[in-house]
Design an enzyme around this catalytic site. Structure first.
Site, PDB file in Angstrom:
ATOM      1  N   HIS A  46     -75.640 -34.703  27.709  1.00 32.29           N
ATOM      2  CA  HIS A  46     -74.987 -33.979  26.881  1.00 32.29           C
ATOM      3  C   HIS A  46     -73.473 -34.730  26.246  1.00 32.29           C
ATOM      4  O   HIS A  46     -73.523 -35.840  26.515  1.00 32.29           O
ATOM      5  CB  HIS A  46     -74.557 -32.677  27.646  1.00 32.29           C
ATOM      6  N   THR A  49     -73.454 -36.608  21.385  1.00 32.24           N
ATOM      7  CA  THR A  49     -73.838 -37.853  20.850  1.00 32.24           C
ATOM      8  C   THR A  49     -73.972 -39.072  21.817  1.00 32.24           C
ATOM      9  O   THR A  49     -73.239 -39.047  22.863  1.00 32.24           O
ATOM     10  CB  THR A  49     -73.063 -38.424  19.649  1.00 32.24           C
ATOM     11  N   ARG A  50     -75.131 -39.828  21.289  1.00 34.47           N
ATOM     12  CA  ARG A  50     -74.894 -41.146  22.173  1.00 34.47           C
ATOM     13  C   ARG A  50     -75.015 -42.480  21.207  1.00 34.47           C
ATOM     14  O   ARG A  50     -75.852 -42.528  20.140  1.00 34.47           O
ATOM     15  CB  ARG A  50     -76.180 -41.322  23.296  1.00 34.47           C
ATOM     16  N   LYS A 263     -64.412 -39.367  19.718  1.00 28.37           N
ATOM     17  CA  LYS A 263     -65.006 -39.173  21.072  1.00 28.37           C
ATOM     18  C   LYS A 263     -64.642 -40.697  22.052  1.00 28.37           C
ATOM     19  O   LYS A 263     -65.298 -41.772  21.241  1.00 28.37           O
ATOM     20  CB  LYS A 263     -66.414 -38.804  20.973  1.00 28.37           C
ATOM     21  N   HIS A 268     -67.880 -46.459  33.744  1.00 28.27           N
ATOM     22  CA  HIS A 268     -67.442 -46.547  35.241  1.00 28.27           C
ATOM     23  C   HIS A 268     -65.990 -45.615  35.549  1.00 28.27           C
ATOM     24  O   HIS A 268     -65.418 -45.768  36.458  1.00 28.27           O
ATOM     25  CB  HIS A 268     -67.519 -47.646  35.898  1.00 28.27           C
ATOM     26  N   CYS A 312     -69.684 -36.100  33.118  1.00 25.99           N
ATOM     27  CA  CYS A 312     -71.256 -36.470  32.900  1.00 25.99           C
ATOM     28  C   CYS A 312     -71.640 -37.609  34.046  1.00 25.99           C
ATOM     29  O   CYS A 312     -70.720 -37.857  34.754  1.00 25.99           O
ATOM     30  CB  CYS A 312     -71.343 -37.001  31.546  1.00 25.99           C
ATOM     31  N   LYS A 345     -80.218 -44.270  24.081  1.00 25.08           N
ATOM     32  CA  LYS A 345     -80.808 -44.650  22.837  1.00 25.08           C
ATOM     33  C   LYS A 345     -82.145 -45.132  23.121  1.00 25.08           C
ATOM     34  O   LYS A 345     -82.979 -45.205  21.842  1.00 25.08           O
ATOM     35  CB  LYS A 345     -79.775 -45.917  22.316  1.00 25.08           C
TER      36      LYS A 345
HETATM   37  C1  LIG Z   1     -70.709 -40.165  29.619  1.00 23.83           C
HETATM   38  C2  LIG Z   1     -71.891 -40.955  29.061  1.00 23.83           C
HETATM   39  C3  LIG Z   1     -72.004 -41.657  28.020  1.00 23.83           C
HETATM   40  C4  LIG Z   1     -73.102 -42.338  27.645  1.00 23.83           C
HETATM   41  N1  LIG Z   1     -73.087 -43.204  26.490  1.00 23.83           N
HETATM   42  C5  LIG Z   1     -74.372 -43.491  26.127  1.00 23.83           C
HETATM   43  C6  LIG Z   1     -74.470 -44.212  24.886  1.00 23.83           C
HETATM   44  O1  LIG Z   1     -73.495 -44.025  24.146  1.00 23.83           O
HETATM   45  N2  LIG Z   1     -75.675 -44.700  24.478  1.00 23.83           N
HETATM   46  C7  LIG Z   1     -76.685 -44.694  25.361  1.00 23.83           C
HETATM   47  O2  LIG Z   1     -77.656 -45.240  25.039  1.00 23.83           O
HETATM   48  N3  LIG Z   1     -76.561 -44.055  26.660  1.00 23.83           N
HETATM   49  C8  LIG Z   1     -75.421 -43.755  27.088  1.00 23.83           C
HETATM   50  N4  LIG Z   1     -75.420 -43.108  28.211  1.00 23.83           N
HETATM   51  C9  LIG Z   1     -76.575 -43.114  29.102  1.00 23.83           C
HETATM   52  C10 LIG Z   1     -77.294 -42.227  28.839  1.00 23.83           C
HETATM   53  O3  LIG Z   1     -76.854 -40.805  28.423  1.00 23.83           O
HETATM   54  C11 LIG Z   1     -78.383 -41.846  29.808  1.00 23.83           C
HETATM   55  O4  LIG Z   1     -79.196 -43.107  30.118  1.00 23.83           O
HETATM   56  C12 LIG Z   1     -79.615 -40.679  29.584  1.00 23.83           C
HETATM   57  O5  LIG Z   1     -79.003 -39.565  29.379  1.00 23.83           O
HETATM   58  C13 LIG Z   1     -80.433 -40.720  30.827  1.00 23.83           C
HETATM   59  O6  LIG Z   1     -81.431 -39.815  30.588  1.00 23.83           O
HETATM   60  P1  LIG Z   1     -82.376 -39.156  31.741  1.00 23.83           P
HETATM   61  O7  LIG Z   1     -83.524 -38.567  31.091  1.00 23.83           O
HETATM   62  O8  LIG Z   1     -82.563 -40.231  32.863  1.00 23.83           O
HETATM   63  O9  LIG Z   1     -81.307 -38.136  32.500  1.00 23.83           O
HETATM   64  P2  LIG Z   1     -80.924 -36.572  31.991  1.00 23.83           P
HETATM   65  O10 LIG Z   1     -80.849 -36.307  30.583  1.00 23.83           O
HETATM   66  O11 LIG Z   1     -79.787 -36.201  32.945  1.00 23.83           O
HETATM   67  O12 LIG Z   1     -82.486 -35.842  32.431  1.00 23.83           O
HETATM   68  C14 LIG Z   1     -82.819 -35.894  33.921  1.00 23.83           C
HETATM   69  C15 LIG Z   1     -83.443 -34.242  34.183  1.00 23.83           C
HETATM   70  O13 LIG Z   1     -84.039 -34.122  35.103  1.00 23.83           O
HETATM   71  C16 LIG Z   1     -83.617 -32.860  35.582  1.00 23.83           C
HETATM   72  N5  LIG Z   1     -83.868 -32.715  37.083  1.00 23.83           N
HETATM   73  C17 LIG Z   1     -83.233 -33.153  38.126  1.00 23.83           C
HETATM   74  N6  LIG Z   1     -83.841 -32.829  39.417  1.00 23.83           N
HETATM   75  C18 LIG Z   1     -85.007 -31.919  39.015  1.00 23.83           C
HETATM   76  C19 LIG Z   1     -85.645 -30.899  39.823  1.00 23.83           C
HETATM   77  N7  LIG Z   1     -85.488 -31.009  41.141  1.00 23.83           N
HETATM   78  N8  LIG Z   1     -86.502 -30.225  39.310  1.00 23.83           N
HETATM   79  C20 LIG Z   1     -86.402 -30.087  37.896  1.00 23.83           C
HETATM   80  N9  LIG Z   1     -85.737 -30.979  37.061  1.00 23.83           N
HETATM   81  C21 LIG Z   1     -84.751 -31.768  37.636  1.00 23.83           C
HETATM   82  C22 LIG Z   1     -82.088 -32.601  35.426  1.00 23.83           C
HETATM   83  O14 LIG Z   1     -81.766 -31.404  35.230  1.00 23.83           O
HETATM   84  C23 LIG Z   1     -82.218 -33.177  34.028  1.00 23.83           C
HETATM   85  O15 LIG Z   1     -82.605 -32.337  32.923  1.00 23.83           O
HETATM   86  C24 LIG Z   1     -74.203 -42.182  28.669  1.00 23.83           C
HETATM   87  C25 LIG Z   1     -74.005 -41.743  29.835  1.00 23.83           C
HETATM   88  C26 LIG Z   1     -72.913 -40.702  30.054  1.00 23.83           C
HETATM   89  C27 LIG Z   1     -72.986 -40.074  31.372  1.00 23.83           C
END
Ligand SMILES: Cc1cc2nc3c(=O)[nH]c(=O)nc-3n(C[C@H](O)[C@H](O)[C@H](O)COP(=O)(O)OP(=O)(O)OC[C@H]3O[C@@H](n4cnc5c(N)ncnc54)[C@H](O)[C@@H]3O)c2cc1C
Length: 378
Positions: A46, A49-50, A263, A268, A312, A345
Site C-alpha cells: 500500500h 505507488t512503488r 513521497k 530499514h 508498512c 516492481k
Molecule cells: C514502505 C515500502 C516501500 C517499498 N518501496 C518499493 C518500491 O519503491 N519498489 C519496489 O519494487 N518495491 C518496494 N517495496 C517492496 C514491495 O512493496 C514488496 O516487495 C511487495 O509489496 C511484496 O508483495 P507481497 O505480495 O509479497 O506482499 P503483500 O502485498 O503484503 O501480500 C501478502 C498478502 O498475503 C496476505 N496474507 C498473509 N497471511 C494470510 C493468511 N493467513 N490468510 C490469507 N491471506 C494472508 C496479506 O494480507 C497480504 O495481502 C516497498 C515496501 C515497503 C513496505
C-alpha cells in the site's frame, strides 16, 4: 468440503494477485484467499505507488526480469484499461564509490541500457526539486518510474476474475498440509483441496513455510509525504523517482501522485524487526523527524507541512535477494517471498513465474539467485 481447484493462492497482495491472473488466464481453476480486504493497508503493497527501474544497483542479474516486468505491466494496463506504469526516469545517486551509483552503472553497462552520468550539481540544475551534495554521482535512466501499486492489485484481481478465478477476501488461512498429490488448505471458513499451492503471504510467510520463519524477517517501515512550496517541481514530468545513499542512510522517493506531497522513505527505517500482527501501526514524531530531516537537507523545496504518513512492512532475507522456489520436501507448493524492500516492481513477472512453477515446475528465467537452499545453508 468445496470443489477441488487446480491452484490455491495464499495471500492476494502484490504477488498473489499477479499469480492468480497468470494462472487463471491459462485456464487453471484458481482459488485466491486473502485475510484482509483487496487491497488493504496492513501488508507491503500500500501507499499508492512503488518505484520501478531498469538500472538495477542490487545486481545486473535482475535486468532480464525487469524487461519482462515492464512488458507485463504494459499488457496488464492495456487489458485493464487504466494506466498503471508511469515513466519519470530514475536517479540512482551516492558517493562515487557507493554501491547505489556503481551498481546502477554496472547494470547499464552490462545490459546496454541508455543512461547519463551526472554529478550532484548537474542533477540539481536540471531537476530543481533535488539538492544533492555536489560530490555525489548519479545515474539517470530514462525508463525508470513508478507503478500504481494498489490499483495494480485491483487490476490483476479483476483480470483474474474475468478468467474465472474465485478470489475471496476476509478469509484467513490457518494452515495447509499435503493431501494426495496436492494440498489441503484450511481457513477460518472451511477447507479446500487443490493440486498446487502458491504461498505469497508477504510478511506472514513464515507462518506457512517453516524454513522462512527465521530466514524472512518482517521489519517495520514508514512512508512520508511532504508538501512542496512549488508542486510543479515534484510532478511526474519534472521529478524522476530516486534511490540515493546519503550520510543518514539509503533513501528512496517518488513524485506527487495521488497525495499532495513528495513521497519519501528510508530503507530499514529505524531497524525495527517486528511481528506483523503486533506491530505499532501508529506513526510517531521520531518516524516523521527521520524522514523530514532528509527532505529538508536534500529536497528542501518539499520541506513544507506533512501531508501523510503510513507504516508498512518489509520482509528481509540476509542477502536481500528474493525467495522464489518450490518447496524441496513438497514440490506441489510454490513459495514467493520477494521483498527486502524492492519486490513490488517485479509483481507482473513474478506472477508469471509463479504460474510457470505451479504448472510445470520450471521457469524460463534464471532463478538461481532466489533459491531457498541458499538461506538454509547461510
Ligand atoms: C514502505 C515500502 C516501500 C517499498 N518501496 C518499493 C518500491 O519503491 N519498489 C519496489 O519494487 N518495491 C518496494 N517495496 C517492496 C514491495 O512493496 C514488496 O516487495 C511487495 O509489496 C511484496 O508483495 P507481497 O505480495 O509479497 O506482499 P503483500 O502485498 O503484503 O501480500 C501478502 C498478502 O498475503 C496476505 N496474507 C498473509 N497471511 C494470510 C493468511 N493467513 N490468510 C490469507 N491471506 C494472508 C496479506 O494480507 C497480504 O495481502 C516497498 C515496501 C515497503 C513496505
Amino acid at each position: 468440503m468445496t470443489a477441488p481447484y487446480d491452484v490455491i493462492v495464499l495471500g492476494i497482495g502484490g504477488m498473489g494477485s499477479a499469480a492468480a491472473f497468470h494462472l487463471a488466464r491459462r485456464g487453471q481453476r484458481v482459488l485466491g484467499l486473502e485475510r484482509f480486504d483487496i487491497p488493504h493497508s496492513m501488508g507491503s503493497s500500500h501507499g499508492l505507488t512503488r518505484i520501478i527501474r531498469l538500472a538495477y544497483y542490487e545486481s545486473p542479474k535482475y535486468v532480464p526480469l525487469l524487461h519482462r516486468a515492464y512488458e507485463n505491466w504494459r499488457e496488464a494496463e492495456r487489458l485493464f484499461g487504466e494506466q498503471l506504469l508511469f515513466v519519470t526516469g530514475s536517479i540512482d545517486a551516492g558517493p562515487p564509490d557507493s554501491a547505489v551509483f556503481q551498481g546502477s552503472l554496472a547494470s547499464c553497462a552490462e545490459h546496454g541500457l541508455p543512461h547519463e552520468v551526472l554529478d550532484g550539481e548537474e542533477v540539481n540544475a536540471r531537476l530543481p526539486g533535488y539538492a544533492l551534495p555536489s560530490s555525489h554521482r548519479a545515474v539517470f535512466q530514462p525508463e525508470g518510474g513508478f507503478i500504481a501499486s494498489e490499483r495494480a492489485i485491483v487490476a490483476h484481481v479483476t483480470l483474474a476474475q474475468a478468467h474465472g478465478a474465485d478470489i475471496r477476501a476476509r478469509e484467513r488461512v490457518l494452515g495447509w498440509e499435503p493431501w494426495r498429490d496436492g494440498v489441503r488448505v484450511t481457513t477460518e471458513r472451511g477447507s479446500y483441496q487443490a493440486g498446487r499451492l502458491v504461498v505469497s503471504a508477504g510478511a506472514w510467510i513464515g507462518q506457512f513455510v517453516a524454513p522462512l520463519v527465521r530466514a524472512a524477517v518482517p521489519e517495520r517501515q514508514v512512508l512520508g509525504w511532504f508538501q512542496p512550496d512549488d508542486p510543479a517541481l515534484f510532478r511526474p514530468d519534472r521529478f524522476p523517482v530516486f534511490n540515493a545513499l546519503f550520510d543518514e542512510g539509503r533513501y528512496y522517493g517518488l513524485p506527487i501522485w495521488g497525495m499532495p506531497g513528495l513521497k519519501i522513505g528510508r530503507y530499514h527505517h529505524l531497524g525495527e524487526t517486528v511481528d506483523p500482527d503486533a506491530m505499532n501501526r501508529d506513526c510517531t514524531q521520531a518516524d516523521e523527524a527521520l524522514l523530514r530531516g532528509a527532505v529538508q537537507r536534500y529536497f528542501p523545496r518539499a520541506g513544507g507541512a506533512t501531508m501523510g504518513m503510513a507504516p508498512c512492512l518489509f520482509t528481509n532475507t540476509s542477502d536481500e535477494h528474493f525467495v522464489i522456489d518450490t518447496l524441496p520436501e513438497c514440490r506441489q507448493v510454490v513459495v514467493a517471498s520477494p521483498c527486502s524492500g524492492h519486490g513490488y516492481k517485479f509483481c507482473s513477472v513474478i506472477g508469471e513465474i509463479l504460474a510457470d512453477l505451479a504448472m510445470t515446475g520450471e521457469s524460463v528465467f534464471d532463478l538461481s539467485l532466489f533459491r531457498l537452499a541458499r538461506l538454509r545453508a547461510a
